[in-house]
Design a protein around this motif. Structure first.
Motif, PDB file in Angstrom:
ATOM      1  N   CYS A   1      -7.123   1.269   4.894  1.00  0.00           N
ATOM      2  CA  CYS A   1      -6.967   1.201   3.446  1.00  0.00           C
ATOM      3  C   CYS A   1      -7.918   2.147   2.717  1.00  0.00           C
ATOM      4  O   CYS A   1      -9.115   2.198   3.014  1.00  0.00           O
ATOM      5  CB  CYS A   1      -7.197  -0.233   2.980  1.00  0.00           C
ATOM      6  SG  CYS A   1      -6.819  -0.508   1.242  1.00  0.00           S
ATOM      7  N   ASN A   2      -7.368   2.901   1.759  1.00  0.00           N
ATOM      8  CA  ASN A   2      -8.125   3.813   0.898  1.00  0.00           C
ATOM      9  C   ASN A   2      -8.875   4.886   1.687  1.00  0.00           C
ATOM     10  O   ASN A   2     -10.001   5.268   1.339  1.00  0.00           O
ATOM     11  CB  ASN A   2      -9.082   3.040  -0.006  1.00  0.00           C
ATOM     12  CG  ASN A   2      -8.331   2.103  -0.942  1.00  0.00           C
ATOM     13  OD1 ASN A   2      -7.199   2.343  -1.325  1.00  0.00           O
ATOM     14  ND2 ASN A   2      -8.977   0.994  -1.293  1.00  0.00           N
TER      15      ASN A   2
ATOM     16  N   ARG B   1       0.833  -1.194   0.000  1.00  0.00           N
ATOM     17  CA  ARG B   1       0.000   0.000   0.000  1.00  0.00           C
ATOM     18  C   ARG B   1       0.871   1.248   0.000  1.00  0.00           C
ATOM     19  O   ARG B   1       1.916   1.285   0.653  1.00  0.00           O
ATOM     20  CB  ARG B   1      -0.901   0.016   1.242  1.00  0.00           C
ATOM     21  CG  ARG B   1      -1.942   1.131   1.225  1.00  0.00           C
ATOM     22  CD  ARG B   1      -2.716   1.189   2.537  1.00  0.00           C
ATOM     23  NE  ARG B   1      -3.052  -0.136   3.031  1.00  0.00           N
ATOM     24  CZ  ARG B   1      -3.251  -0.408   4.321  1.00  0.00           C
ATOM     25  NH1 ARG B   1      -3.135   0.537   5.234  1.00  0.00           N
ATOM     26  NH2 ARG B   1      -3.534  -1.625   4.698  1.00  0.00           N
TER      27      ARG B   1
ATOM     28  N   ASP C   1      -3.711   0.376  -3.574  1.00  0.00           N
ATOM     29  CA  ASP C   1      -4.259   0.731  -2.276  1.00  0.00           C
ATOM     30  C   ASP C   1      -3.404   1.831  -1.655  1.00  0.00           C
ATOM     31  O   ASP C   1      -2.193   1.906  -1.896  1.00  0.00           O
ATOM     32  CB  ASP C   1      -4.292  -0.484  -1.355  1.00  0.00           C
ATOM     33  CG  ASP C   1      -5.352  -1.496  -1.768  1.00  0.00           C
ATOM     34  OD1 ASP C   1      -6.302  -1.113  -2.476  1.00  0.00           O
ATOM     35  OD2 ASP C   1      -5.226  -2.674  -1.368  1.00  0.00           O
ATOM     36  N   TYR C   2      -4.025   2.671  -0.846  1.00  0.00           N
ATOM     37  CA  TYR C   2      -3.301   3.810  -0.284  1.00  0.00           C
ATOM     38  C   TYR C   2      -3.892   4.214   1.058  1.00  0.00           C
ATOM     39  O   TYR C   2      -5.019   3.833   1.413  1.00  0.00           O
ATOM     40  CB  TYR C   2      -3.382   5.011  -1.245  1.00  0.00           C
ATOM     41  CG  TYR C   2      -4.784   5.568  -1.374  1.00  0.00           C
ATOM     42  CD1 TYR C   2      -5.262   6.527  -0.492  1.00  0.00           C
ATOM     43  CD2 TYR C   2      -5.657   5.095  -2.363  1.00  0.00           C
ATOM     44  CE1 TYR C   2      -6.564   7.008  -0.593  1.00  0.00           C
ATOM     45  CE2 TYR C   2      -6.946   5.573  -2.470  1.00  0.00           C
ATOM     46  CZ  TYR C   2      -7.398   6.530  -1.573  1.00  0.00           C
ATOM     47  OH  TYR C   2      -8.682   6.992  -1.660  1.00  0.00           O
TER      48      TYR C   2
END
Length: 256
Positions: free
Chosen positions: A137-138, A28, A83-84
């Motif tokens: 995530c996200n 990520r 993913d970030y």
């Protein structure tokens, strides 16, 4: 770092290479951003309503357009396909030194309405936890530090805090203005922003709970002591402008 660069069309930058690697390995991208990056892009009506987080030095002066370029870099992260997690701390302080802020409990919010201080070591810890926690995530969120021994970081970590946050897609679906177009104040997303605003205004450092009275380079302690008392809506002073533009005078690095 490849994030804020002007790129030739079709030529990938460092961020794209990083995202591709993360997508292949299941990793990520975690971006260290900044609170306040969307506020100059809010509608005039929203800026007026939430003026306590808009009429403050970093937003008023926006040194070298940093807030704007960082906001665009954030959106680039969201669009790259990996993913970030995007972490936006408020004003950074060291644990020790003349302008210190003790470590404590990371206080997490959304809506880009956080104002205050964040201990750098706490920020580093949040970045690491966010990278490892699937619950983050996200998602994009702001953080500040509730300083002192009475507010330690949760022993079980921040997973449950991250889990309660909305994903960026959820926020957009609910009608929140994420910094790329006006949103109706009556949407569910903007109602959440107003609720967050009411909460975060109680987290301001110092006794004088009026951040619009600060000037760039001045502190909440000086505000409490009466050493600074800017009038709401006043134009930037010459001293503030010089501070905001000091980066332009720095010599540019040359390639070796």
């Amino acid at each position: 770092d490849g994030i804020g660069m002007e790129l030739e069309e079709g030529v990938p930058g460092g961020l794209e290479f990083c995202a591709e690697m993360m997508a292949e390995t299941g990793g990520r991208v975690v971006m260290l951003s900044s609170a306040a990056v969307t506020r100059n892009a809010w509608s005039k009506e929203k800026q007026e309503e939430l003026e306590l987080v808009v009429d403050i030095p970093i937003v008023r002066l926006n040194p070298l357009g940093t807030l704007d370029s960082t906001r665009l870099a954030e959106e680039r992260v969201r669009m790259i396909g990996a993913d970030y997690t995007i972490v936006r701390p408020v004003g950074l302080r060291d644990t020790e030194g003349p302008k210190n802020w003790a470590r404590g409990r990371p206080w997490i919010s959304q809506g880009d309405v956080a104002v205050g201080r964040a201990n750098r070591e706490d920020v580093a810890s949040v970045l690491i936890e966010a990278a490892l926690a699937p619950e983050a995530c996200n998602k994009t969120f702001e953080m500040l530090t509730l300083a002192g021994v009475n507010y330690p970081a949760p022993v079980e970590g921040l997973g449950s805090v991250f889990e309660r946050l909305l994903t960026d897609d959820q926020r957009k679906t609910m009608g929140e203005d994420m910094g790329f177009g006006s949103a109706d104040a009556g949407t569910p997303g903007e109602a959440v922003v107003r609720a967050q605003y009411s909460l975060t205004m109680q987290m301001l450092p110092g006794e004088v709970q009026e951040p619009t009275r600060l000037e760039m380079g001045r502190t909440y302690e000086q505000l409490d002591q009466g050493k600074v008392n800017r009038e709401k809506g006043a134009a930037a002073t010459a001293r503030e402008v010089a501070l905001a533009n000091q980066g332009e005078a720095r010599p540019k690095k040359t390639e070796k």
